[in-house]
Design a protein around this motif. Structure first.
Motif, PDB file in Angstrom:
ATOM      1  N   ASP A 114       0.803  -1.457  -0.101  1.00  0.00           N
ATOM      2  CA  ASP A 114       0.042  -0.051  -0.144  1.00  0.00           C
ATOM      3  C   ASP A 114       0.715   1.302  -0.048  1.00  0.00           C
ATOM      4  O   ASP A 114       0.688   2.219  -0.834  1.00  0.00           O
ATOM      5  N   GLU A 115       1.785   1.124   0.930  1.00  0.00           N
ATOM      6  CA  GLU A 115       2.782   2.328   0.765  1.00  0.00           C
ATOM      7  C   GLU A 115       3.524   2.401  -0.480  1.00  0.00           C
ATOM      8  O   GLU A 115       3.651   3.608  -0.906  1.00  0.00           O
ATOM      9  N   TYR A 116       4.033   1.284  -0.852  1.00  0.00           N
ATOM     10  CA  TYR A 116       4.798   1.434  -2.397  1.00  0.00           C
ATOM     11  C   TYR A 116       3.887   2.069  -3.231  1.00  0.00           C
ATOM     12  O   TYR A 116       4.263   2.852  -4.005  1.00  0.00           O
ATOM     13  N   TYR A 122       4.718   5.732 -10.697  1.00  0.00           N
ATOM     14  CA  TYR A 122       4.667   5.089 -11.742  1.00  0.00           C
ATOM     15  C   TYR A 122       4.927   3.277 -11.612  1.00  0.00           C
ATOM     16  O   TYR A 122       5.393   2.769 -12.541  1.00  0.00           O
ATOM     17  N   ALA A 123       4.467   2.831 -10.307  1.00  0.00           N
ATOM     18  CA  ALA A 123       4.641   1.289 -10.171  1.00  0.00           C
ATOM     19  C   ALA A 123       4.140   0.656 -11.105  1.00  0.00           C
ATOM     20  O   ALA A 123       4.362  -0.329 -11.459  1.00  0.00           O
ATOM     21  N   LYS A 124       2.726   1.081 -11.539  1.00  0.00           N
ATOM     22  CA  LYS A 124       1.968   0.231 -12.382  1.00  0.00           C
ATOM     23  C   LYS A 124       2.876  -0.169 -13.741  1.00  0.00           C
ATOM     24  O   LYS A 124       2.457  -1.137 -14.229  1.00  0.00           O
ATOM     25  N   ASP A 125       3.574   0.999 -14.173  1.00  0.00           N
ATOM     26  CA  ASP A 125       4.295   0.723 -15.454  1.00  0.00           C
ATOM     27  C   ASP A 125       5.305  -0.105 -15.394  1.00  0.00           C
ATOM     28  O   ASP A 125       5.895  -0.764 -16.490  1.00  0.00           O
ATOM     29  N   GLY A 131       5.824  -7.857 -13.317  1.00  0.00           N
ATOM     30  CA  GLY A 131       4.705  -8.379 -12.607  1.00  0.00           C
ATOM     31  C   GLY A 131       4.451  -7.930 -11.342  1.00  0.00           C
ATOM     32  O   GLY A 131       4.779  -6.550 -11.179  1.00  0.00           O
ATOM     33  N   LYS A 132       3.476  -8.112 -10.968  1.00  0.00           N
ATOM     34  CA  LYS A 132       2.763  -7.592  -9.713  1.00  0.00           C
ATOM     35  C   LYS A 132       3.999  -7.356  -8.560  1.00  0.00           C
ATOM     36  O   LYS A 132       4.791  -8.274  -8.492  1.00  0.00           O
ATOM     37  N   PRO A 133       4.164  -6.296  -7.660  1.00  0.00           N
ATOM     38  CA  PRO A 133       5.008  -6.091  -6.758  1.00  0.00           C
ATOM     39  C   PRO A 133       4.534  -7.264  -5.413  1.00  0.00           C
ATOM     40  O   PRO A 133       3.241  -7.352  -5.404  1.00  0.00           O
ATOM     41  N   HIS A 180      13.244  -2.623 -11.595  1.00  0.00           N
ATOM     42  CA  HIS A 180      12.506  -3.406 -10.733  1.00  0.00           C
ATOM     43  C   HIS A 180      11.591  -2.911  -9.919  1.00  0.00           C
ATOM     44  O   HIS A 180      12.083  -1.817  -9.389  1.00  0.00           O
ATOM     45  N   HIS A 181      10.568  -3.451  -9.194  1.00  0.00           N
ATOM     46  CA  HIS A 181       9.927  -2.810  -8.156  1.00  0.00           C
ATOM     47  C   HIS A 181      10.959  -2.466  -7.100  1.00  0.00           C
ATOM     48  O   HIS A 181      10.585  -1.218  -6.237  1.00  0.00           O
ATOM     49  N   GLY A 182      11.901  -3.156  -6.662  1.00  0.00           N
ATOM     50  CA  GLY A 182      12.788  -2.835  -5.333  1.00  0.00           C
ATOM     51  C   GLY A 182      13.645  -1.678  -5.759  1.00  0.00           C
ATOM     52  O   GLY A 182      13.866  -0.901  -4.872  1.00  0.00           O
TER      53      GLY A 182
END
Length: 286
Positions: A114-116, A122-125, A131-133, A180-182
């Motif tokens: 949620d915080e991310y 731009y996380a969705k991009d 893939g999903k975080p 990547h998400h990280g």
């Protein structure tokens, strides 16, 4: 330029970002040293292959320790920063030979999804490639992990791997790749959780400036621009590598500070090689 008239038109988002960055640079002069927050990013060199806390031609932890002593002298809040480079290395890595992703790296912050999503617009991009975080990198399966250690108002963070095998420079020419998400979470943490007044990239070199996007004149969709956003960016870069230092300047808005490469001399042969060399020389003399 306007497609119909050819006139140059202003880009409001670029103007706003430039103004925000200029104000933050100016704030560094006005803010008291004891209140300034500094984020120091360390890497692995060669990228993704070397031990964490290494850089080209630089003793990273010895140099950070020297910088920490000077920061303390100038009134910065450095908390309980260890008194030796070895102690500093142990506090951040817990393993002198740790690689990126090592389970021994100190976890400074866990960012839930949620915080991310809230902090990273731009996380969705990134989901097209990753893939999903939270994904597999810098993750415990539930949260995104920020590796590093905070000492007062100084955070020494481990920049995540760039996530792709091979030379990170190839990401410059990729139109479909993304961090990547990280990697995104790490920079969201620096800006919006730790609230760094400036970022100091420590040594040659990290991955931020090689992330996909335009070569010059960054747009709001270019990943170096999205990641560093308006944070003042300082970068220690080896003096013998001006070409990649230029990339850091034009793509991540870095103010580069050159450091000299150490002097080199012929090492000569040793042990069995020395004996073999003598035998070869004797054979040549026959």
């Amino acid at each position: 330029r306007d497609a119909l008239t050819g006139r140059t038109v202003p880009l409001p988002d670029r103007i706003n970002l430039l103004a925000d960055r200029a104000l933050k640079w100016a704030n560094l002069r006005m803010k008291k040293n004891k209140d300034k927050k500094l984020a120091i990013s360390i890497f692995s060199f060669p990228p993704d292959k070397g031990n964490v806390g290494t850089a080209a031609y630089l003793d990273v932890f010895g140099s950070i320790h020297a910088v920490g002593k000077e920061l303390r002298r100038q009134g910065y809040s450095v908390g309980d920063m260890p008194s030796t480079p070895e102690g500093l290395m142990d506090a951040v890595l817990n393993d002198k030979e740790a690689r990126v992703g090592s389970p021994y790296l100190n976890v400074e912050y866990r960012m839930d999804m949620d915080e991310y999503a809230e902090l990273t617009p731009y996380a969705k991009d990134l989901e097209e490639n990753w893939g999903k975080p939270p994904g597999q990198l810098n993750s415990d399966g539930l949260n995104l992990l920020v590796y590093g250690k905070r000492f007062g108002n100084v955070f020494i963070g481990v920049q995540p791997s760039f996530g792709y095998e091979g030379d990170p420079m190839r990401l410059l020419f990729s139109k479909s790749a993304s961090p990547h998400h990280g990697f995104a979470a790490y920079h969201s943490y620096l800006e919006k959780v730790f609230q760094a007044d400036a970022v100091l990239h420590f040594g040659t070199h990290g991955s931020l400036e090689f992330m996909p996007g335009k070569q010059v004149g960054m747009a709001g969709t270019c990943y170096p621009d999205r990641l560093i956003n308006s944070m003042p960016n300082l970068y220690y870069y080896a003096a013998n590598n001006p070409s990649e230092a230029t990339i850091a300047k034009r793509r991540s808005y870095a103010a580069t500070i050159s450091y000299l490469t150490p002097p080199a001399e012929n090492a000569g042969l040793y042990k069995g090689l020395k004996e073999l060399g003598e035998l070869v020389s004797s054979y040549k003399g026959l």
